[in-house]
Design an enzyme around this catalytic site. Structure first.
Site, PDB file in Angstrom:
ATOM      1  CE  LYS A 116      -4.513  -1.393   1.711  1.00 38.94           C
ATOM      2  NZ  LYS A 116      -4.433  -2.785   1.312  1.00 38.94           N
ATOM      3  CD  GLU A 275     -11.056  -1.312  -3.836  1.00 39.57           C
ATOM      4  OE1 GLU A 275     -10.834  -0.844  -2.707  1.00 39.57           O
ATOM      5  OE2 GLU A 275     -11.587  -2.414  -4.025  1.00 39.57           O
ATOM      6  CD  GLU A 292      -7.182  -1.803  -1.476  1.00 35.66           C
ATOM      7  OE1 GLU A 292      -6.136  -2.198  -0.917  1.00 35.66           O
ATOM      8  OE2 GLU A 292      -8.310  -2.218  -1.169  1.00 35.66           O
ATOM      9  CG  ASN A 294      -8.623  -4.677  -5.057  1.00 35.32           C
ATOM     10  OD1 ASN A 294      -7.835  -4.884  -4.142  1.00 35.32           O
ATOM     11  ND2 ASN A 294      -9.773  -4.059  -4.868  1.00 35.32           N
ATOM     12  CG  PHE A 352     -25.052  -8.174  10.424  1.00 30.57           C
ATOM     13  CD1 PHE A 352     -25.580  -8.331   9.154  1.00 30.57           C
ATOM     14  CD2 PHE A 352     -25.422  -7.061  11.153  1.00 30.57           C
ATOM     15  CE1 PHE A 352     -26.441  -7.388   8.614  1.00 30.57           C
ATOM     16  CE2 PHE A 352     -26.293  -6.106  10.637  1.00 30.57           C
ATOM     17  CZ  PHE A 352     -26.799  -6.272   9.355  1.00 30.57           C
TER      18      PHE A 352
END
Length: 665
Positions: A116, A275, A292, A294, A352
């Protein structure tokens, strides 16, 4: 072109790749762990190779086993899907050394974008907007505090090798930095083997928007528009759409050109995604920043396929085979709108919590124009604790955003899943939420709109009225069936003309008038509603049109009541003749058992730790046990002070949902 490819993945993405390969006339090889021996992707492929036991480290993450499978089957190329080995530079290099093509980008690009800190430096050099921040090595907490002060609060601290929402902390003050910097370093080291941390400005009202890029091995690189991925829960995407309701054509062009510049700077080819974090507060169209890249196919790629008409998997295969792109940037157009929701094995009514077990019923909506389902499960199959909890992706499209969203709601109404917890109701609630429909999104949307958790989508007056009518029809159908039994004393029983329907805490008087074309229904003596549709006893779905409204309701018996599920919520309904309703008011209500005396397992999982024994005193909030499910640890705490009376489970036990772990005095 390749004659045979191996898919180094499982579940829905493996099925997705196999479908395209079959369309192209390419033979396929599936790999599987013992947990997936009879999974749909294994049965779909032309050949299949066992990798090993269920843990990913012993199967899908073992690069040597994948390469051995290629050699054994003669596969000429590997599609990695997403997750697992898809962004592992060493895997791409190992394939190249073995003479096997990698259906993805070159190893150098994977390496450059995988770090990153390094990727942000490269992005800045390529002329891509980057968030103001510090990308160098940060020695300690004091230096982190100084840097954060120079950037200006709020700031985000991120692990350099982080991903999937791990190794991230938001700091609004110096105290937050002092408390969180070392913890972020530890998370980065534990999860990714890298304790480097970078700090950048936190963008307020942030939207998560990404650009799909596609390049060949001959220097041609294009952008295929954007996807809006702002609806997230704990940094995990839940809903995606293309295009974004926030992006203008000028903004799309600027973002796309910067994404292409970055891809070109690292020698990228294949499908990839840049992104971006976008400031919703900045209306100039210039407030977008690199987040970033992908270097793989994204989970949400179908929405781009729906609006561009391109098959991204096919393009990846052709590019890996050395073919040139067959079109240029001017040929790329985004037509209509597409929305994707992720169907997860998790229970939104229980915070969740992940859910595992057998899919007793799995009946997705039928695929038709504007409705697509990408899945890798089948009825009777098992949702395992070893892998990602995603069951399926529901993709709808339409000429407008509103049409695509409405198709989502209708398709979700008919999506039948039984045996495990799932988030279909929650997704339907999101689709109906006024703020979502207005496109006023940020990455904090779910946390802001559901701060106390999810309790079901609210039902408006028209839905309550329609459900009352449909419940009345269900009661009528059951009475007609009961009355048709032969050889009854005193002849057949005539169903009552009027019924009482108890729904949403109120009683409703329901009656019907029949005419040649159907029924006219009345609720509480109000305006007559034309009802077209019929329910057969035993049917799990009831589809009806009431006036101009189409309703799809899932129907299930719940003791003496009916459970009607539609529009993001389940409703328990009593359907009674009037005289029975009057008498039932005198019935004594059954008091539910006191479960506070027990520590109950909230989801199926593995009991990995037990911190107390019989006779131990516990305090409210004290950790009592740890249950692992879906690769996540869940700490179970005491609700109140007490003394442990009995221990009913031990570490290493596999527990079912609602299993009793501890009993208190």
């Amino acid at each position: 072109m390749f004659r045979k490819i191996l898919i180094a993945n499982r579940g829905e993405i493996a099925c997705r790749v196999i479908r395209t390969a079959r369309k192209m006339g390419i033979a396929t090889v599936a790999v599987y762990s013992d947990a997936d021996a009879r999974a749909p992707h294994v049965l779909m492929a032309d050949e299949r190779v066992r990798l090993g036991p269920p843990p990913a480290s012993e199967s899908y993450l073992n690069a040597e086993l994948i390469i051995d499978a290629c050699r054994a089957t003669g596969a000429e190329a590997v599609h990695p899907g997403y997750g697992f080995l898809s962004e592992r530079e060493s895997f791409a290099r190992a394939l190249a050394e073995a003479g096997i093509a990698f259906i993805g980008p070159p190893p150098e690009a994977i390496a450059a974008m995988g770090d990153k800190i390094q990727s942000k430096k490269l992005a800045k050099e390529a002329g891509v907007n980057v968030v103001p921040g510090y990308l160098g090595e940060i020695a300690d907490t004091d230096e982190a505090v100084r840097i954060a002060g120079e950037i200006g609060y709020p700031v985000m601290m991120k692990a350099s090798a982080g991903g999937g929402g791990k190794g991230m902390r938001l700091a609004w003050s110096e105290q937050d930095v002092r408390e969180g910097f070392e913890a972020t370093r530890r998370e980065g080291l534990a999860s990714f083997g890298d304790d480097r941390v970078f700090i950048e400005k936190f963008i307020e009202q942030p939207r998560h928007i990404e650009i799909q890029v596609l390049g060949d091995q001959h220097g041609n690189i294009l952008y295929l528009g954007e996807r809006e991925c702002s609806v997230q829960r704990r940094h995990q995407k839940v809903v995606e759409e293309a295009p974004s309701p926030f992006v203008t054509p000028e903004m799309r062009k600027a973002m796309g050109e910067q994404a292409v510049a970055l891809a070109r700077a690292v020698g990228y080819y294949s499908a990839g995604t840049v992104e971006l974090i976008v400031s919703g507060a900045d209306k100039t169209g210039q407030g977008f920043y690199f987040l970033e890249m992908n270097t793989r196919l994204q989970v949400e790629h179908p929405v781009t396929e729906q609006v561009t008409g391109l098959d991204l998997v096919e393009q990846m295969i052709r590019i890996a085979a050395g073919e040139r792109l067959g079109f240029g940037q001017s040929a790329v157009a985004m037509l209509g709108w597409s929305v994707e929701t992720r169907i997860y094995a998790e229970d939104p009514y229980r915070g969740f919590l992940p859910s595992t077990g057998r899919l007793v019923r799995y009946r997705p909506p039928a695929e038709k124009s504007g409705v697509r389902v990408d899945d890798g499960v089948a009825e009777g199959g098992e949702v395992s604790m070893f892998y990602d909890p995603m069951i399926a992706k529901l993709i709808t499209s339409g000429a407008t955003r509103e049409e695509a969203i409405d198709r989502q709601i209708e398709a979700l109404d008919g999506f039948r899943i039984e045996g495990i917890g799932h988030n279909v109701d929650f997704l339907s609630a999101l689709m109906q939420h006024p703020r979502f429909r207005a496109g006023e999104l940020t990455t904090g949307f779910i946390a802001e709109e559901y701060p106390e958790g999810f309790r079901g989508a609210p039902a408006d007056e028209s839905l309550i009225e329609d459900l009352a009518l449909m419940a009345g029809m269900i009661g009528n159908a059951m009475d007609l069936q009961a009355g048709s039994v032969s050889d009854t004393l005193n002849g057949s029983v005539t169903p009552p003309e009027e019924r009482v329907v108890r729904l949403a805490g109120a009683e409703h008087a329901v009656r019907f008038d029949r005419f040649d074309g159907g029924l006219i229904g009345y609720v509480d003596g109000g305006t007559g509603r034309e009802v077209i549709g019929e329910w057969q006893p035993g049917s799990a779905l009831f589809t009806a049109r009431i006036d101009d409204r189409k309703r799809i309701v899932q129907v299930a018996r719940k003791g003496r009541q009916w459970r009607l599920t539609t529009r993001g919520a389940s409703h328990l309904v009593d359907v009674l003749p009037r005289h029975v309703a009057l008498l039932s008011r005198h019935m004594i209500e059954k008091v539910p058992p006191d479960l506070s005396r027990f520590l109950i397992c909230p989801m199926p999982g593995l009991l990995t730790r037990l911190d107390v024994g019989a006779g131990d005193k516990v305090e409210a909030g004290q950790p009592l046990a740890v249950v692992e499910a879906m690769k996540m640890e869940n700490i179970l705490r005491a609700e109140k002070a007490g003394v442990v009376k009995a221990v009913n489970a031990k570490p290493g036990d596999s527990l079912a949902v609602d299993a009793v772990i501890l009993e208190f005095e």
